[in-house]
Design a protein around this motif. Structure first.
Motif, PDB file in Angstrom:
ATOM      1  N   THR A 323       0.830  -1.206   0.000  1.00 26.19           N
ATOM      2  CA  THR A 323       0.000   0.000   0.000  1.00 26.19           C
ATOM      3  C   THR A 323       0.859   1.248   0.000  1.00 26.19           C
ATOM      4  O   THR A 323       0.634   2.189  -0.782  1.00 26.19           O
ATOM      5  CB  THR A 323      -0.922   0.013   1.234  1.00 26.19           C
ATOM      6  OG1 THR A 323      -1.763  -1.136   1.194  1.00 26.19           O
ATOM      7  CG2 THR A 323      -1.783   1.267   1.255  1.00 26.19           C
ATOM      8  N   GLU A 468      -6.891   2.889 -12.393  1.00 31.00           N
ATOM      9  CA  GLU A 468      -6.525   2.112 -11.211  1.00 31.00           C
ATOM     10  C   GLU A 468      -7.646   2.113 -10.175  1.00 31.00           C
ATOM     11  O   GLU A 468      -7.835   1.125  -9.465  1.00 31.00           O
ATOM     12  CB  GLU A 468      -5.220   2.639 -10.623  1.00 31.00           C
ATOM     13  CG  GLU A 468      -4.043   2.354 -11.539  1.00 31.00           C
ATOM     14  CD  GLU A 468      -2.698   2.733 -10.967  1.00 31.00           C
ATOM     15  OE1 GLU A 468      -1.678   2.194 -11.436  1.00 31.00           O
ATOM     16  OE2 GLU A 468      -2.654   3.579 -10.046  1.00 31.00           O
ATOM     17  N   GLN A 469      -8.407   3.193 -10.118  1.00 26.96           N
ATOM     18  CA  GLN A 469      -9.561   3.201  -9.228  1.00 26.96           C
ATOM     19  C   GLN A 469     -10.610   2.200  -9.701  1.00 26.96           C
ATOM     20  O   GLN A 469     -11.215   1.470  -8.900  1.00 26.96           O
ATOM     21  CB  GLN A 469     -10.172   4.610  -9.171  1.00 26.96           C
ATOM     22  CG  GLN A 469     -11.393   4.746  -8.271  1.00 26.96           C
ATOM     23  CD  GLN A 469     -11.079   4.546  -6.798  1.00 26.96           C
ATOM     24  OE1 GLN A 469      -9.930   4.623  -6.386  1.00 26.96           O
ATOM     25  NE2 GLN A 469     -12.113   4.279  -5.994  1.00 26.96           N
ATOM     26  N   LEU A 470     -10.825   2.130 -11.018  1.00 31.13           N
ATOM     27  CA  LEU A 470     -11.789   1.181 -11.575  1.00 31.13           C
ATOM     28  C   LEU A 470     -11.295  -0.254 -11.406  1.00 31.13           C
ATOM     29  O   LEU A 470     -12.082  -1.165 -11.126  1.00 31.13           O
ATOM     30  CB  LEU A 470     -12.025   1.501 -13.054  1.00 31.13           C
ATOM     31  CG  LEU A 470     -13.084   0.667 -13.788  1.00 31.13           C
ATOM     32  CD1 LEU A 470     -14.445   0.771 -13.099  1.00 31.13           C
ATOM     33  CD2 LEU A 470     -13.200   1.126 -15.242  1.00 31.13           C
ATOM     34  N   GLU A 471      -9.996  -0.467 -11.534  1.00 33.41           N
ATOM     35  CA  GLU A 471      -9.398  -1.797 -11.406  1.00 33.41           C
ATOM     36  C   GLU A 471      -9.234  -2.213  -9.941  1.00 33.41           C
ATOM     37  O   GLU A 471      -8.974  -3.383  -9.650  1.00 33.41           O
ATOM     38  CB  GLU A 471      -8.040  -1.822 -12.115  1.00 33.41           C
ATOM     39  CG  GLU A 471      -7.459  -3.184 -12.358  1.00 33.41           C
ATOM     40  CD  GLU A 471      -8.088  -3.921 -13.529  1.00 33.41           C
ATOM     41  OE1 GLU A 471      -7.582  -4.992 -13.885  1.00 33.41           O
ATOM     42  OE2 GLU A 471      -9.088  -3.428 -14.104  1.00 33.41           O
ATOM     43  N   LYS A 472      -9.363  -1.218  -9.043  1.00 38.19           N
ATOM     44  CA  LYS A 472      -9.195  -1.438  -7.593  1.00 38.19           C
ATOM     45  C   LYS A 472      -7.794  -1.949  -7.265  1.00 38.19           C
ATOM     46  O   LYS A 472      -7.608  -2.825  -6.409  1.00 38.19           O
ATOM     47  CB  LYS A 472     -10.249  -2.402  -7.051  1.00 38.19           C
ATOM     48  CG  LYS A 472     -11.672  -1.942  -7.284  1.00 38.19           C
ATOM     49  CD  LYS A 472     -12.677  -2.777  -6.522  1.00 38.19           C
ATOM     50  CE  LYS A 472     -14.099  -2.376  -6.852  1.00 38.19           C
ATOM     51  NZ  LYS A 472     -14.361  -0.951  -6.665  1.00 38.19           N
ATOM     52  N   GLY A 473      -6.795  -1.403  -7.939  1.00 36.87           N
ATOM     53  CA  GLY A 473      -5.419  -1.776  -7.662  1.00 36.87           C
ATOM     54  C   GLY A 473      -4.478  -1.178  -8.677  1.00 36.87           C
ATOM     55  O   GLY A 473      -4.896  -0.696  -9.745  1.00 36.87           O
ATOM     56  N   LEU A 574     -14.416   8.516 -11.055  1.00 41.52           N
ATOM     57  CA  LEU A 574     -13.354   7.629 -10.578  1.00 41.52           C
ATOM     58  C   LEU A 574     -12.208   8.417  -9.950  1.00 41.52           C
ATOM     59  O   LEU A 574     -11.679   8.042  -8.891  1.00 41.52           O
ATOM     60  CB  LEU A 574     -12.831   6.775 -11.733  1.00 41.52           C
ATOM     61  CG  LEU A 574     -13.794   5.696 -12.249  1.00 41.52           C
ATOM     62  CD1 LEU A 574     -13.299   5.147 -13.589  1.00 41.52           C
ATOM     63  CD2 LEU A 574     -13.935   4.565 -11.224  1.00 41.52           C
ATOM     64  N   GLU A 577     -13.311   9.770  -6.631  1.00 42.12           N
ATOM     65  CA  GLU A 577     -13.316   8.720  -5.614  1.00 42.12           C
ATOM     66  C   GLU A 577     -11.895   8.396  -5.164  1.00 42.12           C
ATOM     67  O   GLU A 577     -11.643   8.177  -3.971  1.00 42.12           O
ATOM     68  CB  GLU A 577     -13.994   7.460  -6.153  1.00 42.12           C
ATOM     69  CG  GLU A 577     -15.499   7.594  -6.319  1.00 42.12           C
ATOM     70  CD  GLU A 577     -16.128   6.386  -7.001  1.00 42.12           C
ATOM     71  OE1 GLU A 577     -15.362   5.524  -7.500  1.00 42.12           O
ATOM     72  OE2 GLU A 577     -17.366   6.312  -7.056  1.00 42.12           O
ATOM     73  N   TYR A 578     -10.965   8.370  -6.092  1.00 40.77           N
ATOM     74  CA  TYR A 578      -9.575   8.056  -5.768  1.00 40.77           C
ATOM     75  C   TYR A 578      -9.026   9.063  -4.762  1.00 40.77           C
ATOM     76  O   TYR A 578      -8.331   8.693  -3.805  1.00 40.77           O
ATOM     77  CB  TYR A 578      -8.740   8.052  -7.040  1.00 40.77           C
ATOM     78  CG  TYR A 578      -7.279   7.727  -6.818  1.00 40.77           C
ATOM     79  CD1 TYR A 578      -6.825   6.419  -6.824  1.00 40.77           C
ATOM     80  CD2 TYR A 578      -6.349   8.746  -6.598  1.00 40.77           C
ATOM     81  CE1 TYR A 578      -5.490   6.111  -6.610  1.00 40.77           C
ATOM     82  CE2 TYR A 578      -5.010   8.453  -6.373  1.00 40.77           C
ATOM     83  CZ  TYR A 578      -4.590   7.135  -6.383  1.00 40.77           C
ATOM     84  OH  TYR A 578      -3.264   6.850  -6.158  1.00 40.77           O
TER      85      TYR A 578
END
Length: 701
Positions: A323, A468-473, A574, A577-578
């Motif tokens: 992280t 990366e926010q959509l992919e959650k990683g 997105l 949210e990130y």
């Protein structure tokens, strides 16, 4: 070989005493937008202390007779300074300021004294005419109308992009701020002019200055001062210890100066005054020397913070949690580094043994044995959750500051306030400098909704965050990653965009909804105009399909305004949210609010067009061109004459019936010229289009 070296301000450099030429054997102009913006930021920060000069290094010159000099070292700075001055001149409204700025890059000439009217700097033959026509002679509007297919060299592309970047940076300033910058640039920025009559001698000077005769770095000065306070019994030990600590940071003066500048900020909570060596010696080192505790400074301050600096540069080689590594990697995406002192503080105060001999935070690659390998626990890790919260908050405020174009002084202020509160033990959520105000949040969202022309680096960063926010990683990036438009720049000849109006195309062309990530260079789709072929090229490589927003293009058979609107809304949501800026304190979804309401919350009273390309349709809508009127391009030496008619849809129609959405495209089609704004003139009064385009830009700005 006679050598002369004198330090002079720019006001004495850009004069008729020096006529600079870049020899043909020199490399091309390679500076990028980030280099030019960093130079502008550095000079702007230095101008806050106008009594302190800003040294910009040395020029190595060979006298070529009279006032003519060949530039052996210094091309990148001279070209970039000329671009900066040209942007300041183009934004200037006061005729006297314009005249003075113009005289810095173009010799006005003096017939009485036999001085010719010519540019003060001449580039290599391949790029000299381009640089003179568009930058030195002030045709920035024509430059902004060019596209990637108009560059004859990489240097010309860099010149154009850097001019865009400089113009936009100054467009964000007020008239008074630009005047203060220009005044300091001319009087406070200095160069050492190293002049010889011998080319071979100039190259030897260059070698000595860049290889064997390097000036002392701040680390050298501080080491000498610190070791003077050590007792003879430990002098050799701690002199070697200093070298062991600092050598991995390399001997790059810029990097070491930045490290010690941030260390000074961390330890003193004082803003930068532009006098690093004097301030660091007085505020940091002298108390240790006076108390006889220099060894404690080296062990407990220098060692852990230097190790933290190295961890920030190579996070993926450390034992940090995934992280935290990902957050540091994200922070390294930004070209501004004011986040580093807070990050250094966070690492040093999260690992009790950081910097101790034998305790390395770096993973030993290629070793099968785990004996002696450090872990978070063995380094004295404590409160990992707080560390992760701190880096999340730091990346958030850095991203919002980048979107809001927060200046360097304010960014440093955020870092200083954050460290002051962290030293007091405040929880992360209460740390000033890491908090986002209502105006900050609204301003960032307004920027996300707007046009992004000329800032490919920021667009790429934003799209990475959204994906990366959509992919959650975190997504592994290909070595070469570009942000490219889904639509072509010209739609008049594309059947798949036949239903589009020019206004719709112009509205979406430079917004996030029309951009997508793709492996490879930005120019790979320049000649593709149909949507299906552009989509195929985008999705052709598997590395491009790693990004979910890119993959979504396979779900659409055609490109429509509704599709781009959907992509725009999803991308903004997105990113919001990130960075946790989607909702306000009442949990209202700000991404669903009208942009006008957000602009009010952000106190944005001025919408800047910056250097973004002006279209014919915009000029027609503003009433500066009239549908039906004719334009002419005369070429008397060739006996050629081309006529274009302005259409009600904001295009130029040539005599063969073909229509074009930009003056450059029309000129290229008619007679092969890329200087569209220079060649077309009104038949009614002979006014050049470049003057009309500039009038439009001044009107909307």
């Amino acid at each position: 070989m006679a050598i002369n070296a004198t330090e002079k301000p720019l006001s004495k450099v850009f004069t008729s005493d020096y006529q600079f030429t870049i020899p043909s054997f020199q490399r091309a102009y390679i500076w990028q937008q980030s280099n030019v913006i960093q130079l502008i930021d550095d000079i702007e920060e230095a101008s806050k202390s106008p009594q302190v000069p800003y040294f910009l290094g040395s020029l190595i010159l060979v006298r070529d007779g009279g006032t003519h000099y060949e530039v052996i070292d210094g091309q990148q700075r001279l070209v970039s300074l000329s671009i900066i001055i040209a942007a300041l001149r183009d934004l200037e409204k006061d005729t006297e300021w314009m005249r003075l700025l113009d005289a810095l890059i173009v010799e006005p000439g003096d017939k009485l004294r036999g001085i010719a009217n010519e540019p003060r700097l001449t580039l290599r033959e391949r790029d000299a005419a381009f640089f003179r026509e568009y930058v030195q002679e002030g045709n920035l509007e024509a430059l902004f109308d060019l596209t990637d297919e108009d560059w004859a060299s990489v240097a010309q592309r860099n010149i154009a992009r850097n001019t865009h970047a400089a113009y936009d940076a100054f467009d964000d300033m007020t008239d008074d701020e630009r005047h203060a910058f220009a005044s300091y640039l001319v009087n406070g920025v200095t160069l050492v002019m190293v002049i010889t009559d011998d080319l071979d001698g100039a190259h030897r000077i260059f070698d000595v200055m860049n290889m064997r005769g390097l000036p002392l770095t701040p680390s050298d000065v501080f080491k000498a001062h610190a070791t003077s306070g050590l007792k003879p019994a430990v002098l050799d030990e701690y002199a070697a210890r200093w070298d062991d600590i600092m050598d991995p940071l390399d001997d790059d003066p810029t990097r070491t100066e930045e490290f010690f500048s941030y260390l000074h900020l961390i330890l003193t909570h004082k803003p930068d005054t532009g006098k690093l060596i004097e301030d660091f010696l007085t505020d940091v080192l002298q108390p240790y020397v006076a108390a006889g505790t220099v060894s404690s400074f080296i062990d407990r301050v220098l060692a852990p913070y230097a190790m933290a600096w190295r961890m920030l540069e190579r996070p993926n080689d450390t034992v940090l949690s995934s992280t935290v590594r990902d957050r540091i990697e994200s922070l390294n995406d930004y070209r501004h580094h004011e986040w580093k002192p807070v990050a250094m503080w966070a690492l040093v105060n999260s690992f009790r043994k950081l910097g101790e001999p034998g305790c390395s935070p770096f993973v030993q690659r290629g070793s099968h044995s785990t004996r002696g390998v450090s872990t978070e626990a063995s380094l004295g890790m404590h409160d990992r959750q707080r560390l992760e919260e701190l880096f999340a908050a730091l990346e958030r405020v850095t991203g919002v500051d980048t979107l809001n174009r927060t200046d360097v002084v304010a960014r440093r202020g955020h870092a200083t306030a954050a460290i002051r509160d962290l030293d007091k033990g405040y929880p992360v959520r209460l740390v000033r400098g890491l908090s986002i105000t209502t105006a900050d949040r609204a301003g960032a969202l307004v920027r996300l909704h707007g046009e992004m022309q000329g800032n490919e680096e920021l667009v790429r960063l934003l799209l990475v965050r959204a994906n990366e926010q959509l992919e959650k990683g975190r997504i592994t990036r290909p070595r070469k990653l570009s942000a490219v438009p889904i639509m072509p720049l010209e739609i008049s000849k594309a059947a798949s965009f036949a239903q589009w109006s020019q206004d719709e195309h112009d509205y979406w062309m430079y917004r996030l909804g029309n951009m997508t990530l793709v492996q490879g260079g930005e120019d790979q789709m320049d000649k593709l105009v149909e949507f299906d072929r552009r989509r195929e090229r985008i999705l052709m490589r598997s590395d491009s399909r790693r990004f979910p927003l890119t993959r979504q293009l396979s779900d659409f058979a055609e490109c429509t305004p509704a599709m781009l609107k959907h992509r725009q809304e999803e991308t903004i949501r997105l990113i919001a949210e990130y960075w946790d800026i989607r909702y306000d304190e009442q949990h209202t979804d700000l991404t669903a609010q009208p942009v006008e309401d957000l602009a009010g919350s952000a106190s944005i009273t001025r919408t800047s067009h910056g250097s973004r390309r002006v279209t014919i349709a915009q000029v027609v809508k503003a009433g500066l061109l009239i549908p039906g009127e004719t334009l002419v391009w005369e070429r008397p030496r060739k006996g050629e004459r081309y006529v274009a008619t302005v259409t009600e849809h904001g295009r130029f129609r040539l005599e063969d019936g073909s229509e074009y959405t930009s003056p450059t495209a029309a000129a290229r089609a008619a007679g092969g010229s890329s200087a569209g704004l220079d060649v077309w003139k009104r038949t009614s009064n002979g006014q050049k289009l470049g003057d009309i385009w500039k009038a439009y830009r001044l009107k909307i700005n």
